[in-house]
Structures are given as C-alpha cells and as structure tokens.
Design an enzyme around this catalytic site. Structure first.
Site, short mmCIF file in Angstrom:
data_model
loop_
_atom_site.label_atom_id
_atom_site.label_comp_id
_atom_site.label_asym_id
_atom_site.label_seq_id
_atom_site.Cartn_x
_atom_site.Cartn_y
_atom_site.Cartn_z
N LYS A 17 0.84 -1.20 0.00
CA LYS A 17 0.00 0.00 0.00
C LYS A 17 0.88 1.25 0.00
CE LYS A 17 0.00 -0.56 4.92
NZ LYS A 17 -0.61 -1.30 6.02
N TYR B 212 16.35 29.91 6.73
CA TYR B 212 15.12 30.56 7.20
C TYR B 212 15.14 30.74 8.71
CZ TYR B 212 12.79 29.93 2.69
OH TYR B 212 12.44 29.99 1.37
C1 LIG Z 1 0.27 -2.31 6.40
C2 LIG Z 1 -0.23 -3.55 6.96
C3 LIG Z 1 0.64 -4.59 7.29
C4 LIG Z 1 2.14 -4.47 7.23
O1 LIG Z 1 2.61 -3.84 8.39
P1 LIG Z 1 4.17 -3.60 8.64
O2 LIG Z 1 4.23 -3.04 10.02
O3 LIG Z 1 4.61 -2.61 7.63
O4 LIG Z 1 4.84 -4.90 8.49
C5 LIG Z 1 0.08 -5.78 7.72
N1 LIG Z 1 -1.25 -5.93 7.84
C6 LIG Z 1 -2.12 -4.94 7.54
C7 LIG Z 1 -3.57 -5.15 7.70
C8 LIG Z 1 -1.64 -3.71 7.11
O5 LIG Z 1 -2.50 -2.74 6.81
#
Ligand SMILES: *Cc1c(COP(=O)(O)O)cnc(C)c1O
Length: 378
Positions: free
Chosen positions: A55, A274
C-alpha cells in the site's frame, strides 16, 4: 537501470537516458535488497503464505515495480481499489487483497472483474457483500479486532459473521485476520494477549489465520500462522522502536541520494537559512544539498541529523527548506560541490534519520514526493 516511476515521462526518462539533467536528487530502489528481504521473511516463516503489504505506493518505493520485484509473493496487500486497479492495468496477476475492503458497493463489479480479495471489517461492508452481485464468487477475509481497536469485528461476533458469509453462495470465506497494535515493542505483553484473544475468537470456526505484520513475524513465532503480512521489513527497515535493519538481517531497499550544490564560507555570527536558526559559532564552511521537504525530506529533522557525503557523516544545520538543506562541513572541509550525498539508505539507516525527525521510517518512506525519480538498480 530501469525506471520505476509511475508512468510520468519526465524527469524519470531523462535520468534513465544519457546523463542526468535537472536536480540531482533520486531514490534508488535496490531489487536485490528487496528480494533478499523477502527471502528473510521466508526463512522466518517457511510454512506461511506471504502477503506483501505494498500500500501507499509500496511505502514510497513504486507500487507496480514493487509488485514486479515481489513477483513470487503469494499475495499483495493494498489499501484501496485504486491501487489494485493500477496493479491489474500494469498486468500484475498476483492475488491482491484490499486490506480495508470496499468503501462502496459499486466497487464490487471491479472486485469481481479483477479477481480481487476483500477484507470485511464492519457490518455495513458485510451487508454490501451479502447483497452484492452474485455473478462470481468473491474471496473474503474477516477482520477480527483482537485489541487494536481500529478495525474489525468483536471477538464475540466472529462466529456469527463467518457463518453468514459461509451461507452465502457467492462469497468464499478464506479465513480470519487480525492486526497487532504493540508488536514494535518486543517486551510488550499485549501482543501475547492479542494472539490469545484472536485464537479464542476463531476457535472451531473454519478458515485460515493471519496475524503477523513485520514486527509480529520477527518477534512472535506464534503469530506466524497460515498467512503472514510483512510490510516495512520488505523495504529493509527494522519494525522495532529504536531498532536497526542490520540487526534483523535486512538490507535497505531505498537509497535517497543527491549532491552538494554549493559550498560557502561564512563568518562567525552569520545566520544560516530561514529564521536564522543556525548561527555560525566560528568562521566555517557550509554545504548546501539539493534535497528538501518538497522531496519528502522531513522538515522537522533536528540540527545534527546525519547526512552522508562521500561516505562521511556531517550534521544538518538550520531549517530544512523546500528544495535544500544545509550542513556543517567543519569536520570535512575537503567536501566540494558535486560530491555525492546519501540522505538515507545504504550507509545511513533511515531509522536514524526518522529518530532525528521525531517520526518513524514508515512516514519518511511514504512521503517521498512524486518529483523524486525512482530508479531501479540491481
Ligand atoms: C500495512 C499492513 C501490514 C504491514 O505492516 P508492517 O508493520 O509494515 O509490516 C500488515 N497488515 C495490515 C492489515 C496492514 O494494513
């Protein structure tokens, strides 16, 4: 070298051709490191199927190219259908799971057409599935809230929800998943409690089990069930608070690099950047690097946040600008214009930069801006 960007013609193509034109910043995506990290998951969970969480544009690494590099994953996990459709349009055939399920019943035709797997986590979604088109069977995971208290059915409702799904001819219940809230703290007892709550909830209910994210997978063997769901560790980042990838046998996949674009000599008392938040304590050389918050470098990185130039660590000074940062070159006065810079990645753990910016590596990686070309390397 190939282009891992998201289909834009510039500046990615320019950089993959003869010579680099434009700003020198780029994020190199190391395929070998990616595959190494996936193998590390396999070593830890040899009996599990692997859902790779890609994702958020594969945590900033490029959705489609990550899917291709992780071609032998058992499934890919995305947050919404738009990401799933990008994968299918690019020809990716790997099973894809919508980790938050559908948001509207109109998505179901696409779910069927593209053979996507959905998570169902609340009763409105359940109704959409039960009342939805029955032209083809949809694969479903039920999300169980074992204590994270974000998404999922309560443990006491799980048997009933599963029964309703199984009774429905056009739905195919794969199994049950839950998400761990505190697994990034190795000593936190709550993770054991969540695992116990999950197993109690699904006891006697048919279907596969999925518990582990990266942290669970590494530190809680009991969470390595039928399916594991690594995300951050695939990108070569430690899932633990204060942890480092090297301690888990992981290799960083993204190296954010740029160049020194100016070296200036200022006088004692001169203010840099800045707000003039850095005052030169003596006459000193200051390097300017083409990387700023407009590229995804964290604006809140503290003074002293490490930057690697020619393999040498130098401290950030002053405020992070949109396109630039400044560094203190007093310890390395030989550094000159054009010298290569690593903002994070090989030689400088992204975890360390995240700590110096009061955030987590996940955030730095997903915030890489669209203007930064992603370049795949071996
Ligand atoms: C993003 C996600 C993961 C992966 O988590 P990590 O901490 O990046 O390993 C696993 N399960 C779900 C449901 C997620 O949304």
């Amino acid at each position: 070298m190939s282009v891992a960007g998201m289909g834009k013609t510039s500046p990615q193509q320019q950089k993959s051709g003869q010579g680099i034109i434009g700003r020198p910043i780029q994020a190199r995506i190391n395929r070998t490191a990616f595959q190494h990290n996936l193998n590390r998951v396999r070593e830890l969970a040899p009996d599990s199927q692997i859902l790779c969480a890609i994702k958020a544009n594969a945590y900033g690494h490029g959705l489609v190219s990550a899917a291709r590099i992780l071609a032998d994953a058992d499934a890919l996990g995305v947050a919404g259908i738009d990401e799933a459709l990008q994968l299918r349009e690019a020809g990716v055939q790997t099973p894809v799971v919508l980790l938050e399920g559908i948001f509207h019943s109109s998505e179901l035709v696409l779910v069927i057409r593209h053979k996507l797997t959905v998570v169902v986590h609340q009763s409105g979604q359940l109704d959409m599935l039960l009342d939805g088109p029955s032209s083809a069977s949809i694969q479903v995971w039920v999300k169980v809230d074992s204590g994270m208290h974000r998404l999922g059915f309560l443990p006491e409702d799980v048997a009933d929800v599963s029964e309703r799904l199984r009774q429905c001819g056009h739905l195919n219940l794969i199994g049950h998943m839950t998400h761990l809230a505190n697994a990034d703290e190795r000593k936190d007892k709550f993770t054991n409690r969540q695992i116990e709550i999950f197993f109690n909830a699904v006891q006697g209910v048919p279907g596969l089990h999925s518990i582990a994210n990266s942290a669970g997978l590494v530190a809680w063997p009991e969470s390595r069930t039928d399916w594991v769901r690594p995300g951050i560790m695939l990108y070569g980042v430690s899932p633990f608070a204060g942890g480092r990838a090297v301690d888990e046998g992981l290799l960083p996949v993204m190296t954010l690099q740029s160049e020194v674009i100016a070296v200036n000599h200022y006088r004692k008392g001169d203010a840099v950047g800045y707000g003039g938040s850095w005052i030169c304590p003596e006459d000193m050389p200051v390097g300017v690097i083409a990387a700023g918050y407009g590229d995804g470098y964290p604006r809140h990185a503290r003074q002293g946040c490490p930057v690697l130039i020619n393999g040498k660590r130098v401290p950030l000074i002053g405020r992070v600008s949109m396109d630039m940062i400044s560094v203190d070159l007093r310890q390395h006065p030989a550094i000159k214009c054009g010298d290569p810079v690593i903002l994070w990645g090989e030689g400088l753990p992204v975890e360390e930069v995240a700590e110096a910016a009061d955030t987590i590596a996940y955030e730095l990686l997903c915030h890489i801006s669209a203007r930064v070309p992603l370049i795949e390397v071996e």
